[in-house]
Scaffold this active site. Structure first.
Site, PDB file in Angstrom:
ATOM      1  N   LYS A  55       0.856  -1.187   0.000  1.00 51.25           N
ATOM      2  CA  LYS A  55       0.000   0.000   0.000  1.00 51.25           C
ATOM      3  C   LYS A  55       0.889   1.233   0.000  1.00 51.25           C
ATOM      4  O   LYS A  55       1.704   1.432   0.894  1.00 51.25           O
ATOM      5  CB  LYS A  55      -0.905  -0.009   1.227  1.00 51.25           C
ATOM      6  CG  LYS A  55      -1.740   1.248   1.373  1.00 51.25           C
ATOM      7  CD  LYS A  55      -2.745   1.117   2.487  1.00 51.25           C
ATOM      8  CE  LYS A  55      -3.514   2.418   2.684  1.00 51.25           C
ATOM      9  NZ  LYS A  55      -4.543   2.277   3.707  1.00 51.25           N
ATOM     10  N   LYS A  57      -2.183  -1.457  -3.817  1.00 49.60           N
ATOM     11  CA  LYS A  57      -3.064  -0.294  -3.760  1.00 49.60           C
ATOM     12  C   LYS A  57      -2.251   0.985  -3.853  1.00 49.60           C
ATOM     13  O   LYS A  57      -1.253   1.086  -3.139  1.00 49.60           O
ATOM     14  CB  LYS A  57      -3.825  -0.337  -2.427  1.00 49.60           C
ATOM     15  CG  LYS A  57      -4.721   0.826  -2.168  1.00 49.60           C
ATOM     16  CD  LYS A  57      -5.278   0.755  -0.779  1.00 49.60           C
ATOM     17  CE  LYS A  57      -5.995   2.058  -0.517  1.00 49.60           C
ATOM     18  NZ  LYS A  57      -6.275   2.261   0.856  1.00 49.60           N
TER      19      LYS A  57
HETATM   20  C1  PBG Z   1      -7.333   3.145   5.563  1.00 51.54           C
HETATM   21  C2  PBG Z   1      -7.732   3.103   4.141  1.00 51.54           C
HETATM   22  C3  PBG Z   1      -7.607   4.113   3.190  1.00 51.54           C
HETATM   23  C4  PBG Z   1      -8.147   3.615   2.001  1.00 51.54           C
HETATM   24  C5  PBG Z   1      -8.586   2.317   2.257  1.00 51.54           C
HETATM   25  N1  PBG Z   1      -8.305   2.026   3.586  1.00 51.54           N
HETATM   26  C6  PBG Z   1      -7.119   5.504   3.328  1.00 51.54           C
HETATM   27  C7  PBG Z   1      -5.737   5.840   3.695  1.00 51.54           C
HETATM   28  O1  PBG Z   1      -4.865   4.993   3.799  1.00 51.54           O
HETATM   29  O2  PBG Z   1      -5.540   7.030   3.918  1.00 51.54           O
HETATM   30  C8  PBG Z   1      -8.214   4.370   0.700  1.00 51.54           C
HETATM   31  C9  PBG Z   1      -9.164   3.837  -0.318  1.00 51.54           C
HETATM   32  C10 PBG Z   1      -9.468   4.760  -1.432  1.00 51.54           C
HETATM   33  O3  PBG Z   1      -8.840   5.813  -1.659  1.00 51.54           O
HETATM   34  O4  PBG Z   1     -10.419   4.437  -2.164  1.00 51.54           O
HETATM   35  N2  PBG Z   1      -8.401   2.827   6.410  1.00 51.54           N
END
Ligand code: PBG
Length: 330
Positions: free
Chosen positions: A199, A252
């Site tokens: 991520k 991601k």
């Molecule tokens: C954290 C989380 C995020 C997303 C999914 N889980 C946000 C972040 O890390 O700031 C982002 C998903 C998206 O942008 O569609 N709980």
């Protein structure tokens, strides 16, 4: 010996001349069964707030969530991933592991009302902390091990409330192993972990933070989420999560990281998911609303490209729209 003859005997256009030929030699397919739909749950009743930067995406109260979940299931989408926006936030994100919290309530209700739908929960603290960080903050530092303890409690409370899979999204070290051990100890041997393994610290999460009300009050997430410049490091993250017991690994965002998806799939050969995130969705919606692109075609091209790169599963805000379109096409 060359395996293929050359032009003029070889004419690659031959198999592109009609839709039937094109379909027969299509190397990649997209189906509703590949999709996971993200949903945002809020306290209250009868609530359906559209997220301004994500047209077609709503914050839903539990009663509305049930209606949405039935529709999702009806379209042949097998799973949803739930994000909770709690009644109140505090320094340690207590609502994340409250047995009667928003996600726990949503899980209990959905399990009863839409039993065939696979319920995945996002396990993170950022929606639940007053400062919007993914864990405990002390003297400006986002702590690792103390935060993992809370994530373990959160994952356990989700499993108890009926989660079919848990998805840790924080990127702290060691959280997959810690969650696996405590799920096993509590008897949830068969609750899979879908880990946000690679991520990245990405500006593409902007609209999500509006939807989940989780923008950090100070600083950013670069001390735990990955540097967009790094690919080899993503392989180490995935390898570690697999060793710690992850069942499905996720990359991601998706579109700016297709190379990472491709390498993860070819190197590890495990079930691989990609998160087509909020910013990717918002850009297509915005350009399409302006009449600058054909939104439907760009959506389908985006999703097939994520599958072509190697993702088995795609978490996407387009899931309902894409599934409807696939159904119409038959
Ligand atoms: C954290 C989380 C995020 C997303 C999914 N889980 C946000 C972040 O890390 O700031 C982002 C998903 C998206 O942008 O569609 N709980």
């Amino acid at each position: 010996m060359t395996p293929y003859s050359e032009f003029p005997a070889a004419r690659l256009r031959r198999l592109r001349m009609n839709p039937a030929f094109r379909a027969m030699v299509s190397e990649t397919r997209l189906a509703a069964a590949d999709l996971i739909y993200p949903l945002f749950v809020v306290p209250g009743k009868g609530i359906r707030n559209e997220v301004s930067s994500m047209p077609g995406v709503f914050q839903l109260s539990v009663d509305e969530l049930v209606i949405e979940a039935e529709e999702v299931r009806g379209l042949g989408i097998p799973a949803v991933i739930l994000f909770g926006i709690p009644e109140k936030k505090d320094e340690v994100g207590s609502e994340a592991y409250n047995e009667n919290g928003i996600i726990q309530t949503a899980l209990q209700t959905l399990k009863k009302q839409v039993p065939e739908l696979v319920l995945i929960t996002d396990v993170c603290l950022c929606e639940y902390t007053s400062h919007g960080h993914c864990g405990i903050v002390r003297d400006g530092e986002i702590l690792n091990d103390e935060s993992v303890d809370l994530l373990v409690r959160e994952a356990l409370s989700h499993a108890r409330a009926g989660a079919d899979m848990v998805a840790p999204s924080d990127m702290f070290d060691g959280r997959v192993g810690a969650i696996r051990r405590s799920l096993d100890d509590a008897g949830f041997l068969h609750t899979p972990i879908i880990s946000y393994a690679a991520k990245y610290s990405s500006a593409f999460y902007g609209p999500f933070r509006e939807a989940a009300e989780s923008t950090p009050a100070f600083g950013d997430r670069r001390s735990h989420q990955m540097n967009p410049a790094n690919r080899a490091e993503a392989m180490r993250e995935v390898e570690q999560d697999l060793q710690e017991g992850a069942d499905i690994v996720m990359v991601k965002p998706a579109l700016p990281y297709l190379d990472v998806i491709a390498e993860v799939k070819s190197r590890f050969g495990v079930p691989t998911a990609a998160y087509n995130v909020s910013g990717e969705y918002a850009m297509i919606k915005a350009a399409s609303r302006n009449g600058w692109i054909d939104g439907e075609k760009v959506m389908m091209e985006t999703l097939i490209s994520i599958r072509r790169a190697g993702a088995d599963l795609i978490l996407t805000y387009f899931a309902k729209e894409a599934a409807s379109l696939l159904r119409e096409r038959g």
